[in-house]
Motif scaffolding. Structure first.
Motif, PDB file in Angstrom:
ATOM      1  N   VAL A 168       0.847  -1.193   0.000  1.00  0.00           N
ATOM      2  CA  VAL A 168       0.000   0.000   0.000  1.00  0.00           C
ATOM      3  C   VAL A 168       0.883   1.244   0.000  1.00  0.00           C
ATOM      4  CG1 VAL A 168      -1.730   1.306   1.299  1.00  0.00           C
ATOM      5  CG2 VAL A 168      -1.843  -1.190   1.245  1.00  0.00           C
ATOM      6  N   GLY A 169       0.514   2.239  -0.803  1.00  0.00           N
ATOM      7  CA  GLY A 169       1.308   3.458  -0.921  1.00  0.00           C
ATOM      8  C   GLY A 169       1.858   3.567  -2.325  1.00  0.00           C
ATOM      9  N   PHE A 210       1.278  15.146   6.334  1.00  0.00           N
ATOM     10  CA  PHE A 210       2.529  14.552   5.850  1.00  0.00           C
ATOM     11  C   PHE A 210       2.824  13.138   6.347  1.00  0.00           C
ATOM     12  CE2 PHE A 210       3.415  19.125   5.374  1.00  0.00           C
ATOM     13  CZ  PHE A 210       3.912  19.143   4.083  1.00  0.00           C
ATOM     14  N   TYR A 211       2.255  12.733   7.466  1.00  0.00           N
ATOM     15  CA  TYR A 211       2.725  11.490   8.083  1.00  0.00           C
ATOM     16  C   TYR A 211       2.570  10.276   7.177  1.00  0.00           C
ATOM     17  CZ  TYR A 211       3.376   7.668  11.379  1.00  0.00           C
ATOM     18  OH  TYR A 211       3.824   6.527  11.997  1.00  0.00           O
ATOM     19  N   GLN A 212       1.422  10.136   6.549  1.00  0.00           N
ATOM     20  CA  GLN A 212       1.221   8.959   5.694  1.00  0.00           C
ATOM     21  C   GLN A 212       2.167   8.963   4.496  1.00  0.00           C
ATOM     22  OE1 GLN A 212      -3.080   9.496   5.314  1.00  0.00           O
ATOM     23  NE2 GLN A 212      -3.365   7.460   6.147  1.00  0.00           N
ATOM     24  N   ALA A 213       2.383  10.143   3.919  1.00  0.00           N
ATOM     25  CA  ALA A 213       3.325  10.223   2.790  1.00  0.00           C
ATOM     26  C   ALA A 213       4.740   9.906   3.248  1.00  0.00           C
ATOM     27  CB  ALA A 213       3.274  11.620   2.176  1.00  0.00           C
ATOM     28  N   MET A 214       5.118  10.331   4.451  1.00  0.00           N
ATOM     29  CA  MET A 214       6.473  10.122   4.953  1.00  0.00           C
ATOM     30  C   MET A 214       6.742   8.666   5.290  1.00  0.00           C
ATOM     31  SD  MET A 214       6.783  13.504   7.406  1.00  0.00           S
ATOM     32  CE  MET A 214       8.428  13.133   8.051  1.00  0.00           C
ATOM     33  N   TYR A 260      12.368  10.749   1.688  1.00  0.00           N
ATOM     34  CA  TYR A 260      12.177  12.128   2.143  1.00  0.00           C
ATOM     35  C   TYR A 260      11.572  12.145   3.541  1.00  0.00           C
ATOM     36  CZ  TYR A 260       7.199  13.557   2.137  1.00  0.00           C
ATOM     37  OH  TYR A 260       5.876  13.756   2.475  1.00  0.00           O
ATOM     38  N   GLY A 261      10.759  11.139   3.871  1.00  0.00           N
ATOM     39  CA  GLY A 261      10.173  11.067   5.207  1.00  0.00           C
ATOM     40  C   GLY A 261      11.232  10.931   6.282  1.00  0.00           C
ATOM     41  N   LEU A 299      -5.688  16.960   4.824  1.00  0.00           N
ATOM     42  CA  LEU A 299      -6.057  15.545   4.911  1.00  0.00           C
ATOM     43  C   LEU A 299      -7.116  15.204   3.869  1.00  0.00           C
ATOM     44  CD1 LEU A 299      -5.636  12.912   6.509  1.00  0.00           C
ATOM     45  CD2 LEU A 299      -7.437  13.671   8.064  1.00  0.00           C
ATOM     46  N   GLY A 300      -8.073  16.126   3.693  1.00  0.00           N
ATOM     47  CA  GLY A 300      -9.101  15.922   2.679  1.00  0.00           C
ATOM     48  C   GLY A 300      -8.516  15.853   1.276  1.00  0.00           C
TER      49      GLY A 300
END
Length: 350
Positions: free
Chosen positions: A46-47, A124-128, A135-136, A317-318
């Motif tokens: 996932v991601g 940002f947390y989920q992307a990181m 980059y995270g 978030l939206g």
């Protein structure tokens, strides 16, 4: 999608509790982020970039070539692959490291739940942790470096920032921009501004400097509206930063250059995917500066400003959720539907 929504509802409950009971803020912050960290660590394929990272990590264990750009990430990947011999475990370890570094930094930054809880984690947390892991990790290390900057350890700040840059070059730029904001002399600020402008022109419009730039430039901006959402979030964040700084902020050179780079990155986003990446970096920078100001000057964030920050976080978030929904469902590792790693393993056995 329901897993993400429930995890964030849980997170916001504890962020609000943390604001009411400041002495327990670090504890509430840890409890609040736990479900999000659980999703990041125990996710399946996932991601958006997860499949690509699994390939990169797998390749580090099969290659002995020296990587000249961002070697620390590849070195860490190779070392972790030597220990675990499983790229999915290594990716999960990176997620744990990012989370622990962010928690360590936030525990040392006064009232960290105010900005980090309201904006950074939702946006940002989920992307990181679930997408751009390089980059995270790099950004989380820069956040940790600001703790040393706060206590006057400038050499330690620069050393840690350099380590972040060896993981992902954007981390070094984030640290550089952060430092510019707190330079006292206007002449130095102007010098760094000119230097930064030159670097931007070199990075985004040259196919000679750095081998990774051509790959970014190959990605065209998706539409005429590309970057609009991050541009809006950045303007709202600058407004809150101005409220914290006072009316004089809008007449200062610092306000000029941060608005300049926000607009510049927005313009770049119309021509290149790299512009979108730089927009995200600038938004993260504004939040980082804001959090540092609150911690270093013990600023009391009024409820009005806090609610604007909450609004920014929810809006971001939206936008993220909208991107998940509009992702190509047949991609190698879309964000939805969410799958736990053990569910994928059981599917593989059937």
């Amino acid at each position: 999608m329901e897993y993400y929504i429930l995890a964030f509802i849980f997170f916001y409950i504890f962020i609000f509790l943390a604001r009411q009971a400041c002495e327990y803020e670090p504890i509430f912050f840890i409890i609040g982020i736990a479900p999000l960290a659980f999703l990041a660590v125990f996710r399946g394929n996932v991601g958006t970039d997860t499949s690509a990272y699994l390939e990169i990590i797998r390749a580090t264990s099969e290659s002995t070539e020296l990587v000249s750009i961002e070697p620390l990430f590849y070195g860490l990947s190779a070392g972790l692959m030597f220990l675990f011999n499983n790229e999915k475990v290594v990716l999960a370890v990176f997620g744990v490291l990012i989370t622990l570094i962010l928690l360590a930094a936030s525990s040392k930054l006064e009232k960290s739940g105010t900005v980090f809880g309201a904006c950074v984690i939702p946006i940002f947390y989920q992307a990181m942790t679930m997408n751009g892991v390089r980059y995270g990790l790099s950004f989380s290390i820069v956040v940790f470096a600001t703790v040393f900057f706060l206590h006057g350890y400038r050499k330690s700040f620069f050393f840690i920032a350099l380590l972040a840059g060896l993981i992902h070059l954007s981390g070094l730029m984030l640290a550089f921009l952060f430092y510019i904001f707190f330079v006292k002399t206007i002449k130095l600020q102007m010098f760094f501004m000119v230097l930064l402008t030159g670097l931007l022109l070199a990075v985004f419009f040259s196919d000679i400097i750095l081998t990774k730039i051509p790959s970014y430039m190959d990605f065209k901006s998706p539409s005429i509206f590309s970057g609009t959402s991050i541009f809006l979030l950045s303007l709202l964040a600058i407004y809150v930063l101005g409220n914290l700084e006072g009316v004089g902020f809008y007449l200062s050179f610092r306000a000029f250059w941060i608005i300049f780079i926000v607009i510049s990155s927005f313009v770049l986003s119309k021509f290149s995917y790299a512009g979108l990446r730089f927009q995200s970096l600038i938004l993260f920078l504004i939040f980082l500066v804001m959090q540092y100001k609150i911690a270093s000057e013990n600023i009391v964030v009024k409820n009005r400003n806090y609610m604007i920050l909450i609004f920014i976080g929810l809006l971001g978030l939206g936008f993220n959720f909208n991107n998940y929904i509009n992702e190509e469902p047949d991609g190698e590792s879309p964000f939805i539907p969410f799958k736990f790693v053990w569910a994928e393993q059981s599917d593989g056995l059937n």
